[in-house]
Design an enzyme around this catalytic site. Structure first.
Site: not given
Ligand code: HEM
Ligand SMILES: *[C@@H]1O[C@H](CO)[C@@H](O)[C@H](O)[C@H]1NC(C)=O
Length: 331
Positions: A63, A67, A95, A194
């Site tokens: 992530r 970001h 973030n 995800h």
């Molecule tokens: C398509 C649009 C995307 C949206 C709207 C989005 C949004 C989010 C949100 C809201 C979270 C949870 C954050 C939290 O509650 O602390 C999350 C977690 C995550 N996102 Fe996305 N994301 C997107 C695309 C991506 C992309 C492109 C990647 C990587 C290339 C990614 C990798 C991750 C990962 C690995 C997590 C888990 C992080 C953790 O365990 O703390 N996401 N994302």
């Protein structure tokens, strides 16, 4: 006449060559082969250890790269702390209290500085760490292009503006990715990230209580039951930081279960679920189904798209700098 035509064709060819070189010929494989031959080894060993200590670290590191790249390009701007004129991106809404893994990047950079001072950029460390993180959880392994430089500034406003929100409409997700030069296939493949990690109640509350989803989809029992579970973990107010795995079925494995889940209406975030509930000329749903039924296809697409993401607005050559400490620009 023929000569003019030939010259014109030649001119077009040269212009195209120049364009290709200036667009993407800048990052290369084995960039540190001469200057820091152990760079990739150092990163992968350290990521491996960090993930053994905490499996979720793989999600944090992947992530971080995302970001970074979506805000001013893959230039490690995300790593900068508040200092002098710099307002850290870490405090931006997407973030804050959410993005992690900074200590592991610091540790890797510290070792790299011992091995080869002022040579390996923080932006490249993020790209390598993301690659190794995915591989560590059983995902695809791709060849990582290197040669990025680090930014001299951060963009707090950019982080609020360009990082997609979990309650975005499908149209705005598509537009958001298009702004970065990424298309629908990239959106669907990269959302497959995800398949690992967790999200906070704050991030999926709206999806759990949304009355529109209820009217449209709760006639399907599986949607209804899943939302009921989410509401039991995430009350209407409070418990903002309670977490749920993004992929409930195989939460720490990088596989294609994310797509199988969303086909069943069990995507955790609104932005996950919306890939199947809203259609975009049928194209998105078709891709989701393809990835749900063929993990190899997902892996190939993911590797392709993540490399593409890693090319967004990179600084190269004399642009930017190699930071000594990823949290601060050099004095
Ligand atoms: C398509 C649009 C995307 C949206 C709207 C989005 C949004 C989010 C949100 C809201 C979270 C949870 C954050 C939290 O509650 O602390 C999350 C977690 C995550 N996102 Fe996305 N994301 C997107 C695309 C991506 C992309 C492109 C990647 C990587 C290339 C990614 C990798 C991750 C990962 C690995 C997590 C888990 C992080 C953790 O365990 O703390 N996401 N994302
Ligand atoms: C998305 O959530 C944010 C923060 O909770 C809110 O301000 C915004 O209005 C929501 N947007 C939509 C389209 O629901």
């Amino acid at each position: 006449m023929e000569i003019i035509k030939a010259l014109f064709v030649l001119l077009v060819l040269v212009l195209n060559a120049v364009k290709i070189l200036s667009d993407e010929g800048l990052l290369i494989l084995d960039y540190y082969k001469e200057t820091c031959p152990l760079a990739e080894e150092i990163v992968s060993r350290n990521v491996e250890v960090a993930v053994l200590k905490n499996p979720r670290m793989a999600a944090f590191l992947l992530r971080l790269h995302f970001h970074d790249c979506f805000v001013m390009g893959c230039d490690a701007s995300v790593l900068l702390d508040n200092y002098g004129d710099i307002v850290s991106e870490k405090q931006a809404v997407p973030n804050l209290n959410s993005l992690r893994g900074f200590e592991v990047i610091d540790e890797i950079k510290y070792i790299l500085e011992k091995a080869c001072p002022l040579t390996v950029s923080c932006a490249d460390v993020l790209a390598m760490a993301a690659r190794d993180a995915v591989a560590s959880r059983g995902g695809p392994r791709w060849k990582v292009l290197l040669g990025r430089k680090d930014s001299l500034k951060a963009s707090f406003d950019g982080a609020n503006k360009f990082l997609p929100a979990p309650n975005s409409s499908l149209e705005s997700l598509i537009a958001n990715f298009n702004q970065q030069g990424l298309d629908i296939e990239d959106l669907v493949a990269l959302s497959g990230s995800h398949t690992i990690g967790k999200a906070r109640c704050l991030s999926f509350r709206q999806r759990a209580y949304d009355i529109n989803i209820e009217e449209k989809y709760d006639k399907y029992r599986r949607y209804k039951n899943f939302r009921r579970i989410l509401r039991s973990i995430c009350p209407n107010s409070g418990r903002d930081d309670a977490t749920v795995p993004l992929d409930f079925s195989t939460p720490t494995k990088f596989d294609n279960h994310y797509y199988i889940n969303i086909v069943e209406g069990k995507g955790l975030l609104g932005s996950d679920n919306i890939l199947v509930t809203e259609d975009h000329e049928g194209k998105i749903r078709k891709l989701v189904w393809a990835f749900a039924s063929n993990q190899e296809l997902f892996f190939t697409s993911f590797a392709y798209s993540v490399v593409k993401m890693g090319n967004i607005n990179v600084l190269t050559g004399n642009e930017g700098e190699i930071r000594k400490n990823c949290r601060f620009v050099n004095p």
